[in-house]
Scaffold this active site. Structure first.
Site, PDB file in Angstrom:
ATOM      1  N   CYS A 122       0.800  -1.225   0.000  1.00 57.38           N
ATOM      2  CA  CYS A 122       0.000   0.000   0.000  1.00 57.38           C
ATOM      3  C   CYS A 122       0.833   1.276   0.000  1.00 57.38           C
ATOM      4  CB  CYS A 122      -0.947   0.007   1.186  1.00 57.38           C
ATOM      5  SG  CYS A 122      -1.892  -1.511   1.316  1.00 57.38           S
ATOM      6  N   HIS A 258      -3.261   6.844   3.063  1.00 57.03           N
ATOM      7  CA  HIS A 258      -3.681   5.521   2.588  1.00 57.03           C
ATOM      8  C   HIS A 258      -5.002   5.171   3.262  1.00 57.03           C
ATOM      9  CE1 HIS A 258      -3.909   1.383   1.608  1.00 57.03           C
ATOM     10  NE2 HIS A 258      -3.549   0.942   2.804  1.00 57.03           N
ATOM     11  N   ASN A 288     -10.039  -0.841   0.915  1.00 54.50           N
ATOM     12  CA  ASN A 288      -8.589  -0.709   0.801  1.00 54.50           C
ATOM     13  C   ASN A 288      -8.164  -1.253  -0.561  1.00 54.50           C
ATOM     14  OD1 ASN A 288      -5.831  -0.947   0.931  1.00 54.50           O
ATOM     15  ND2 ASN A 288      -5.775  -1.821   2.987  1.00 54.50           N
TER      16      ASN A 288
HETATM   17  N1  ACO Z   1     -17.205  -9.678  10.946  1.00 52.44           N
HETATM   18  C1  ACO Z   1     -17.593  -9.873  12.225  1.00 52.44           C
HETATM   19  N2  ACO Z   1     -16.740 -10.073  13.238  1.00 52.44           N
HETATM   20  C2  ACO Z   1     -15.425 -10.075  12.941  1.00 52.44           C
HETATM   21  C3  ACO Z   1     -14.953  -9.869  11.637  1.00 52.44           C
HETATM   22  C4  ACO Z   1     -15.908  -9.688  10.610  1.00 52.44           C
HETATM   23  N3  ACO Z   1     -15.560  -9.476   9.326  1.00 52.44           N
HETATM   24  N4  ACO Z   1     -13.604  -9.911  11.649  1.00 52.44           N
HETATM   25  C5  ACO Z   1     -13.247 -10.134  12.922  1.00 52.44           C
HETATM   26  N5  ACO Z   1     -14.352 -10.235  13.701  1.00 52.44           N
HETATM   27  C6  ACO Z   1     -14.439 -10.495  15.147  1.00 52.44           C
HETATM   28  C7  ACO Z   1     -13.204 -11.179  15.673  1.00 52.44           C
HETATM   29  O1  ACO Z   1     -13.298 -12.580  15.487  1.00 52.44           O
HETATM   30  C8  ACO Z   1     -13.213 -10.780  17.121  1.00 52.44           C
HETATM   31  O2  ACO Z   1     -14.111 -11.597  17.816  1.00 52.44           O
HETATM   32  P1  ACO Z   1     -13.730 -12.138  19.299  1.00 52.44           P
HETATM   33  O3  ACO Z   1     -13.621 -10.897  20.147  1.00 52.44           O
HETATM   34  O4  ACO Z   1     -14.879 -13.013  19.625  1.00 52.44           O
HETATM   35  O5  ACO Z   1     -12.437 -12.844  19.136  1.00 52.44           O
HETATM   36  C9  ACO Z   1     -13.811  -9.385  17.102  1.00 52.44           C
HETATM   37  O6  ACO Z   1     -14.471  -9.256  15.828  1.00 52.44           O
HETATM   38  C10 ACO Z   1     -12.754  -8.298  17.222  1.00 52.44           C
HETATM   39  O7  ACO Z   1     -11.646  -8.638  16.370  1.00 52.44           O
HETATM   40  P2  ACO Z   1     -10.432  -7.670  16.195  1.00 52.44           P
HETATM   41  O8  ACO Z   1      -9.438  -8.289  15.273  1.00 52.44           O
HETATM   42  O9  ACO Z   1      -9.957  -7.214  17.534  1.00 52.44           O
HETATM   43  O10 ACO Z   1     -11.149  -6.449  15.484  1.00 52.44           O
HETATM   44  P3  ACO Z   1     -10.572  -5.036  15.237  1.00 52.44           P
HETATM   45  O11 ACO Z   1     -11.402  -4.039  15.877  1.00 52.44           O
HETATM   46  O12 ACO Z   1      -9.085  -4.992  15.452  1.00 52.44           O
HETATM   47  O13 ACO Z   1     -10.807  -4.877  13.667  1.00 52.44           O
HETATM   48  C11 ACO Z   1      -9.585  -5.038  11.599  1.00 52.44           C
HETATM   49  C12 ACO Z   1     -10.214  -5.801  12.763  1.00 52.44           C
HETATM   50  C13 ACO Z   1     -10.709  -4.266  10.908  1.00 52.44           C
HETATM   51  C14 ACO Z   1      -8.980  -6.044  10.651  1.00 52.44           C
HETATM   52  C15 ACO Z   1      -8.532  -4.051  12.157  1.00 52.44           C
HETATM   53  O14 ACO Z   1      -7.651  -4.729  13.031  1.00 52.44           O
HETATM   54  C16 ACO Z   1      -7.733  -3.413  11.066  1.00 52.44           C
HETATM   55  O15 ACO Z   1      -8.233  -2.625  10.296  1.00 52.44           O
HETATM   56  N6  ACO Z   1      -6.408  -3.701  10.993  1.00 52.44           N
HETATM   57  C17 ACO Z   1      -5.553  -3.176   9.980  1.00 52.44           C
HETATM   58  C18 ACO Z   1      -5.715  -3.991   8.728  1.00 52.44           C
HETATM   59  C19 ACO Z   1      -5.087  -3.323   7.517  1.00 52.44           C
HETATM   60  O16 ACO Z   1      -5.048  -2.128   7.416  1.00 52.44           O
HETATM   61  N7  ACO Z   1      -4.631  -4.162   6.578  1.00 52.44           N
HETATM   62  C20 ACO Z   1      -4.169  -3.704   5.345  1.00 52.44           C
HETATM   63  C21 ACO Z   1      -2.778  -3.166   5.383  1.00 52.44           C
HETATM   64  S1  ACO Z   1      -2.363  -2.374   3.937  1.00 52.44           S
HETATM   65  C22 ACO Z   1      -1.539  -3.385   2.845  1.00 52.44           C
HETATM   66  O17 ACO Z   1      -0.359  -3.308   2.677  1.00 52.44           O
HETATM   67  C23 ACO Z   1      -2.327  -4.425   2.086  1.00 52.44           C
END
Ligand code: ACO
Length: 349
Positions: A122, A258, A288
């Protein structure tokens, strides 16, 4: 325009043309809710994403990149004159070989130009702008075409709720070339830390090759680790590039980050000292798109009149690697009045 209006000075370089493309197929949060164990409200509240675009089955990253270059040509038919280097920033290349850049160059009439892919996920588009600037300053190229293009839907496991809901397809294409003194790129900050590589990875994929690679070669991610990293490096690299330029956040008209997650953007705004009201955010409609998010956001804010000629921009990005890239630039849109003013300033009248 000559490359350097004052003999012996470094020419000012910047973006002289910008085009974008997003495939027409919209995939909403409700579409995911209907298919996998997630819900639309969770996706929007945790990420800010409402929908994203997916490429057609026979549409690959080079096609997405060509779409962006065609948009650029529709806006300025002469934009590719003197382009002799094509850089494609992508994490979803058609194949490892040939480069997606070579395929794009061939399709837009730039066969013979230097062409190569750049793999910083990214951060790739901002990295690419810096590489193009370097090639021009070294005298290797006259102008560069930097394409950030992705068909991420083909390399993300659409049944994995941790990743599937985040990513979309799209592309942006920018020509880098001479601009009037005082405009264009000011400074870049680029970096990477392989120690975080296992937080976001794609071992190998070549979606376009028939029979290519087995499924399982899809993006893997530790969302929480990436989140923490993103907030830190967007803030740090943004502040570092501002300091290098001798600016404070109060001097910045628009932050163009980004687009990965609205919560990451909000935290980064706080660290850089920029209000969300001066930050370009469009991830609600595209998700994204990795290397394409920055040009998609930039083009949208130019088209709706938010970003205007002469304004101070701050670009910040992070991605797999893990990597980061930030840039300061004074936008030059080629408006005749600005050219006249810049030329007067160059000769001191
Ligand atoms: N739908 C419903 N529930 C979900 C989902 C979903 N799609 N995904 C995860 N959950 C659940 C999890 O299982 C967890 O449940 P639990 O508490 O029972 O274990 C709960 O939601 C919370 O999970 P977290 O991982 O703590 O959720 P978080 O608030 O951190 O959000 C996310 C997750 C959106 C992925 C966030 O961590 C994020 O945006 N991270 C950065 C990701 C990113 O930017 N990636 C791209 C990088 S750029 C590149 O180079 C490609």
């Amino acid at each position: 325009m000559t490359a350097s209006p004052i003999p012996g000075t470094r020419p000012s370089l910047g973006i002289t043309a910008l085009g974008t493309y997003a495939p027409p197929r919209r995939v909403t949060n409700a579409d995911f809710e209907a298919r996998i164990d997630t819900n639309a409200e969770w996706i929007e509240s945790r990420t800010g994403i409402r929908e994203r675009r997916f490429a057609a089955p026979d549409e690959y990253t080079s096609d997405v990149g060509v779409g962006a270059v065609r948009d650029l040509l529709a806006r300025d038919p002469d934009a590719l004159l003197e382009v002799d280097a094509v850089i494609c920033a992508t994490v979803s290349p058609d194949a490892l070989m040939p480069s997606t850049a070579a395929l794009i160059a061939m399709q837009v009439g730039l066969t013979g130009a230097a062409a190569f892919d750049l793999s910083t996920a990214c951060s790739g588009f901002v990295y690419g702008l810096s590489v193009a600037q370097g090639l021009i300053l070294a005298g290797t190229a006259r102008r560069g075409l930097v394409v950030g293009a992705e068909a991420l839907s083909k390399i993300v496991d659409q049944d994995d709720r941790n990743t599937a809901i985040l990513f979309g397809d799209g592309g942006g294409a920018a020509v880098v070339g001479p601009v009037p003194q005082g405009y264009g790129f000011q400074h870049f900050v680029l970096g990477a830390d392989g120690a975080g590589g296992s937080s976001l990875y794609l071992r190998c994929a070549a979606p376009r090759l028939p029979g290519g690679f087995e499924m399982g070669e899809t993006v893997g991610m530790n969302g929480r680790e990436v989140f923490k990293f993103a907030v830190r490096v967007l803030g740090d690299s943004g502040n570092e590039v501002l300091a290098k330029t001798g600016l404070s956040s109060a001097d910045v008209d628009w932050l163009v980050p980004h687009q990965a997650n609205i919560r990451i953007i909000e935290a980064a705004c706080e660290r850089v000292g920029m209000p969300l009201s001066k930050t370009v955010v469009n991830l609600g409609r595209y998700g994204n798109t990795s290397s394409a998010t920055v040009p998609l956001a930039l083009r949208e804010a130019l088209d709706d009149g938010r970003i205007r000629d002469g304004q101070q921009l701050l670009l910040v990005a992070f991605g797999g690697g893990l990597s980061w890239a930030a840039s300061t630039m004074k936008w030059w849109g080629g408006a005749p009045s600005l050219v006249a003013r810049a030329e007067r300033e160059a000769v001191g009248v």
